[in-house]
Scaffold this active site. Structure first.
Site, PDB file in Angstrom:
ATOM      1  N   GLU A 259      14.585 -21.567  -6.430  1.00 12.47           N
ATOM      2  CA  GLU A 259      14.325 -21.126  -7.802  1.00 12.47           C
ATOM      3  C   GLU A 259      15.329 -21.666  -8.823  1.00 12.47           C
ATOM      4  O   GLU A 259      14.976 -21.916  -9.969  1.00 12.47           O
ATOM      5  CB  GLU A 259      14.344 -19.589  -7.877  1.00 12.47           C
ATOM      6  CG  GLU A 259      13.200 -18.906  -7.144  1.00 12.47           C
ATOM      7  CD  GLU A 259      11.851 -19.163  -7.798  1.00 12.47           C
ATOM      8  OE1 GLU A 259      11.808 -19.581  -8.965  1.00 12.47           O
ATOM      9  OE2 GLU A 259      10.831 -18.969  -7.104  1.00 12.47           O
ATOM     10  N   SER A 529     -15.554  38.127  12.780  1.00 13.66           N
ATOM     11  CA  SER A 529     -14.751  39.280  13.225  1.00 13.66           C
ATOM     12  C   SER A 529     -13.263  39.096  12.996  1.00 13.66           C
ATOM     13  O   SER A 529     -12.494  40.051  13.089  1.00 13.66           O
ATOM     14  CB  SER A 529     -14.986  39.542  14.705  1.00 13.66           C
ATOM     15  OG  SER A 529     -16.328  39.905  14.911  1.00 13.66           O
TER      16      SER A 529
END
Lengths: 777, 348
Positions: A259, A529
């Site tokens: 770069e 139940s």
């Protein structure tokens, strides 16, 4: 006295603000002023000789103010200046004796007032020489008026007038030059001025680079289990900032080589590189090479929009220079490596290393570092997953640049170019997905969109060992059902710590990839139940004992506003006459439960259920006492937690939250409140233990330790549940179909759900868990 | 000393006389700012003018004490104060309450005055010398509600007197002019857009010639948008403060709503400015164009200045506008102006 009078003005204004405006304006131009709120005081100043001129400001629509002027004009016509609101009344004032030239009407005009005052003092300085004609005198006054106006405007301008003086001198100088030269110079100046103006405009709109001191990139939020196992990351940009010293030197060199090879030589802009790029562009006949340094790229990434304009380029260079003056090379490189985009939603080197190689950045090899350095230029074009050949060429080019720049030996270069490219994308962890979704929903309600960008560390309550046990138990339970020919059913499990309400395990379904609906926390299903213990708890609180007798007899109840009747039947189809309360719950007798509910009252039962933690609406009809009103498994489990401890258990999924500044921002630290008397808790625990020892929960005896619980089965076996607890955990299990069709013949809570519960409880490590600080029962 | 006697010299030095460092106080609906120490702004404090109430439990109280969170207890409830209140409200998913509403003390809140005083206590320590002047901001009269601010002003005067200061009120927008336009003879228009209201001052040579307020501000925006998109106002406020950029196109419904609400507020403001200045006898005829300074938390989103300037272009003002600028620090401008008045008084 004459000297004091000179340029002294007394002011009276009916409205103080207008008086202040006149006074300030005149004072600014060197006039000595006094402002009075009493007209008599102002008149006295004239009469005593303290002031030469009286300025009166009035609203000439008000009779009393006009009369005031009339009075003053009678005695002081020669030294009276009137400012008034309506210019149409000038004639009226003149009739009163006020000099027409000293009437200023309309909006308050400080400049005109000063000109009039100045003119007054000009006259007061003495009459013009007798031989001067009237015309000359008028001209002199006009010139004085112009000068007064300019003096006023100068005084009102901002104090610094150096630029104006310099410009005046320049113009005068130019006037002395010959015309052609003047034009040439003017043209050059205009061009230079335009260029300077453009540059000035570019630079004046630069962002504040001090923002970088507080720069905080979007950062993923991480969710951990109670034992620090990473469960998931929530992010918009997958990013984990890493300090430069944790990035290997060869990786940094790879980025510098490709770069910005002269990174450590330039000051933010590299003229040699720019010239080289320009030459390359000219040769190629178009834009081929960029000359941006790493610092310029960072400037663009953080401060500017990605547009290709000259303005952006100038700003980028200016910011780069400023950054280099303010920050060290290492800091800039660190920011760049943490900011760059590498494709696959990976922002920053650490995230890229994890996404492409499944490892942290400090373990990257030379070849791996070179590949990552190859990516920021064009992450998709050089992706090893999409274009492996281009990726390899680009990586090798990076390695070649490293060798050219002296970062690599020939051997290292050869070795690195022989390395394989990655072939598998490493996704981030997403363990216990139903639980993660549950936490995420809660966190999103609190933090909104910031959740995915704030870099929070969220420690959840989930116990990874128990979660694994829960998932295994569900798998085993599903396998058993399939063996009986029952396929396509779903199951859910949730486990809460009794002392804190912490959710220790949560499975919301059998396959998250197929369906993300969380049946533990979101599904509203009838508990059957499993609801009955709340009826018996209400009875115990009303004075019933476990050995109190109740009737298991047929009962008919009008429903639907009396249009229909409801006759609850027992599972066996038989009625048992007089039974004890404990026997009724142990054997899950429907008729006995409804008869008991008629004695206790529906309101108290519903109130009790809500009190212990049922949040869903319970319909005020008797079928609700047998579990007809829908609830979630999570709230049912939490309510059973209250039955176990006597305290209200609130399900909690978060233990603590730490922000990216390492500050703890969530630490609930609250303790459950006691809501039930110990006698009631003891009674319900006795009955729920009997369900296991003598009733429908006998399968849990296989655990060979004391546990408590209740089965639940709804009409047609559409839902099968078991909710129970030991001394540390309360656990709920549900089995059913999303379509609410029957699970299968005889697939009750005891047969379909209880084995999963037992299997999970069997896997719960007896040691190593905090023992709940239970109440007295 | 009245604002009119403010000199045009920039005065930001730390006061040495008068018994202690000067303080400028901005008591706004959303925030309270105590400005100290001149340009460095070190020591300047800003606290949310808000509170959040939780039930009083020993455990909760202990947590608050451990975390050094400021609160007081009343009627078995803990009132968490200031910035901490917003933090707690966010964590617990609630909404803070405001002791002030629409720029004035919120009389609907029983504990409002007590809350403001509790927030102010640590920000305004007792002066080293009794009677030290302290300048504090007061709103302008809302349009069509003359005298509405008197009660407000007297509450703070009484409080500051009780702390040992000589309280000096300054119009909130005038303070902005003093802070930002002191090098232009304090001539221009200052606008302070706060949470509860927008304050406007036309100042000529440091004389507050026209002052008024409109009871619309940041809260109005939050509530309007919240109602229209079905989200809580606190969420809208958070989005407005953290993400909104009025210079770019809205990206979602909430941003659409925020853009529309801002346009409405700016249009109301520009229209009122034209109407009030045109109707006032106190606006002098001027050849020079005047600057307009925007301040307050509501103008923080990028693009606010340009949007307001565009709205100004739609109305016919009786004065020419040279430029619309944003205060150097919009959150501190009012308090800084009050501070500069205190320093000027101290030096005079």
């Amino acid at each position: 006295m004459r000297a004091d009078r000179k340029k002294s003005v007394a002011i009276y204004a009916a409205r103080p603000v207008r008086g202040q405006i006149i006074a300030k304006s005149l004072a600014l131009c060197g006039i000595r002023v006094t402002l009075d709120d009493d007209p008599e005081a102002a008149i006295r100043k004239i009469e005593s000789g303290a002031a030469a001129l009286l300025v009166v400001d009035v609203n000439n629509h008000l009779q009393e103010e006009i009369e005031l002027v009339r009075g003053m004009a009678t005695h002081l016509a020669d030294c009276l200046l009137v400012t008034h609101t309506d210019p149409r009344d000038r004639d009226v004032l003149e009739e009163m004796g006020v000099d027409r030239t000293r009437c200023i009407g309309g909006p308050l005009d400080p400049e005109q007032t000063f000109v009039a005052v100045d003119a007054f003092f000009a006259a007061d300085d003495g009459p013009p020489p007798a031989d001067q004609s009237t015309g000359k005198e008028k001209g002199r006054l006009k010139a004085r008026g112009r000068r007064a106006r300019k003096a006023f405007q100068r005084a009102l301008k901002a104090p610094d007038r150096r630029v104006w003086r310099w410009w005046t001198k320049l113009i005068r100088g130019l006037q002395m030059l010959r015309p052609v030269r003047t034009m040439a110079v003017s043209g050059a100046i205009l061009a230079a001025g335009a260029l300077a103006g453009y540059l000035f405009w570019c630079l004046s709109t630069l962002p504040d680079i001090d923002r970088l001191n507080h720069y905080s990139p979007f950062k993923a939020t991480k969710l951990y289990s109670y034992g620090n196992q990473l469960l998931a990351e929530l992010y918009e940009q997958r990013r984990t900032p890493v300090p430069l010293d944790r990035i290997p030197v060869h990786v940094r060199q790879a980025f510098i080589a490709i770069e910005d090879a002269r990174y450590f030589q330039h000051s933010g802009i590299d003229p040699i590189r720019i010239a080289g790029a320009l030459w390359a562009d000219i040769k190629a006949g178009g834009f081929r090479q960029g000359g941006s340094t790493i610092t310029q790229q960072l400037s663009k990434m953080i401060f500017l929009k990605p547009e290709k304009t000259m303005t952006r380029k100038i700003k980028e260079m200016a910011i780069a220079l400023m950054l280099e003056r303010r920050y060290s090379k290492d800091r800039i490189l660190e920011l760049y490596l943490n900011q760059a985009y590498f494709g696959c939603q990976a922002y920053g080197l650490q995230a890229a290393a994890e996404a492409y190689f499944g490892k942290p950045s400090d373990r990257l090899t030379l070849a791996e570092g070179a590949l990552l350095a190859a990516l920021p230029k064009a992450p998709n074009a050089y992706s090893p997953f999409q274009n492996p050949e281009r990726a390899r060429r680009r990586r090798d080019h990076v390695l070649q640049r490293m060798q050219v720049n002296g970062f690599l030996s020939s051997d290292e270069y050869r070795q690195a170019t022989g390395a394989d490219l990655p072939s598998v994308f490493h996704e981030r962890a997403y363990r216990s997905p139903y639980f993660v979704d549950y936490c995420q929903k809660y966190l999103e309600e609190t933090y909104g969109d910031r959740l995915n960008t704030s870099g929070l560390t969220v420690y959840t309550t989930l116990d990874a060992r128990l979660q694994a046990a829960a998932e295994a138990a569900i798998l085993k339970g599903m396998a058993a059902l399939e063996a009986r020919g029952v396929v396509g059913v779903q199951a859910a499990l949730v486990a809460l710590a009794l002392d804190t309400g912490h959710i220790k395990a949560m499975v919301g379904g059998t396959d998250y990839d197929r369906t993300q609906f969380n049946r533990a926390a979101q599904a509203l299903r009838q508990p059957g139940s499993a609801f009955k213990p709340f009826v018996y708890l209400a009875a115990l609180q009303k004075g019933y004992q476990t050995d109190s007798h109740i009737q298991d007899m047929p009962v008919t109840i009008a429903v639907n506003n009396g249009r229909q009747t409801w006759r609850p039947r027992n599972y066996t189809g038989r009625f048992n006459g007089e039974v004890t309360v404990k026997e009724a719950l142990t054997r899950s007798l429907n008729a006995a439960t409804v008869n008991l509910a008629l004695q206790v009252g529906l309101t108290d039962i519903i109130g009790t259920a809500h009190k212990v933690g049922i949040r869903s609406k319970i319909h005020a009809v008797y079928p609700s006492v047998l579990g007809a009103s829908e609830v979630t498994l999570l709230e049912l489990a939490a309510a059973y937690g209250a039955l176990a401890t006597g305290r209200r258990i609130e399900p909690v999924c978060l233990d603590r939250i730490i922000d990216k500044a390492s500050a703890t921002i969530w630490d609930p630290g609250t303790e459950p409140a006691t809501i039930l008397p110990s006698s009631a808790v003891a009674g319900i625990r006795e009955m729920l233990a009997a369900v296991v020892s003598d009733g429908t929960g006998r399968r849990a005896l296989a655990l060979e330790r004391t546990v408590y619980g209740k089965t639940g089965t709804t009409n047609g076996n559409a839902d099968a549940l078991f909710v129970g607890f030991d001394d540390r955990l309360v656990v709920g299990v549900w089995v059913g179909r999303d379509s609410r069709e029957p699970i299968g013949p005889k697939e009750t809570g005891a047969r379909a759900a209880l084995p999963i519960w037992v299997e999970f409880m069997r896997q719960v490590p007896v040691e190593g868990m905090r023992v709940a600080a239970l109440g007295s029962p | 000393m009245a604002p009119g006697s403010m000199t045009t010299r920039r005065k930001t030095a730390r006061s040495s006389g008068g018994g202690g460092p000067s303080i400028g106080l901005d008591i706004g609906t959303a925030n309270i700012v105590a400005y100290r120490n001149g340009q460095s702004e070190k020591g300047t404090q800003m606290e949310a003018n808000a509170f959040f109430t939780v039930p009083s439990m020993p455990n909760t109280r202990k947590i608050l004490e451990d975390k050094a969170v400021r609160f007081f207890e009343k009627d078995e409830r803990l009132h968490i104060l200031g910035n901490a209140a917003e933090e707690f409200a966010n964590i617990l998913g609630g909404t803070t309450r405001r002791p002030m509403e629409d720029g004035l003390v919120n009389l609907k809140e029983d504990d409002g005055i007590q809350v403001i005083q509790a927030i102010l206590d640590p920000m305004v320590p007792e002066p080293a010398q009794k009677g030290q002047p302290l300048w504090f901001s007061v709103p302008g009269d809302p349009l069509d509600r003359n005298g509405a601010v008197l009660f407000n002003e007297s509450i703070f005067k009484t409080y500051l007197k009780g702390r040992g200061y000589t309280p000096r009120p300054i119009n909130e927008a005038m303070a902005v002019v003093v802070s930002e336009l002191s090098d232009q003879h304090a001539t221009g228009i200052g606008i302070s857009m706060g949470g509860g209201m927008c304050n406007i001052c036309f100042s000529y040579l440091s004389i507050p010639a026209v002052t008024y307020s409109i009871q619309k501000g940041g809260d109005f925006i939050d509530q309007t948008v919240g109602r229209s998109v079905g989200e809580p106002a606190t969420k809208i406020k958070a989005i407005k403060e953290q993400e909104l950029d009025l210079s770019v196109a809205p990206r979602n419904n909430i941003e659409h709503g925020l853009h529309a609400a801002y346009d409405d507020l700016f249009a109301s403001l520009a229209e009122s400015l034209a109407r009030v200045l045109r109707g006032s006898d106190n606006v002098p005829r001027l050849n020079q164009a005047l600057p307009i300074v925007l301040s307050g938390g509501t103008v923080l989103p990028p693009g606010s200045r340009e949007r307001f300037a565009a709205c100004l272009g739609e109305v016919d003002l009786p004065v020419r506008v040279a430029k619309v600028v944003q205060a150097r620090n919009p959150l501190y401008a009012t308090a800084k102006g009050a501070y500069m008045m205190a320093v000027a008084e101290d030096e005079s």
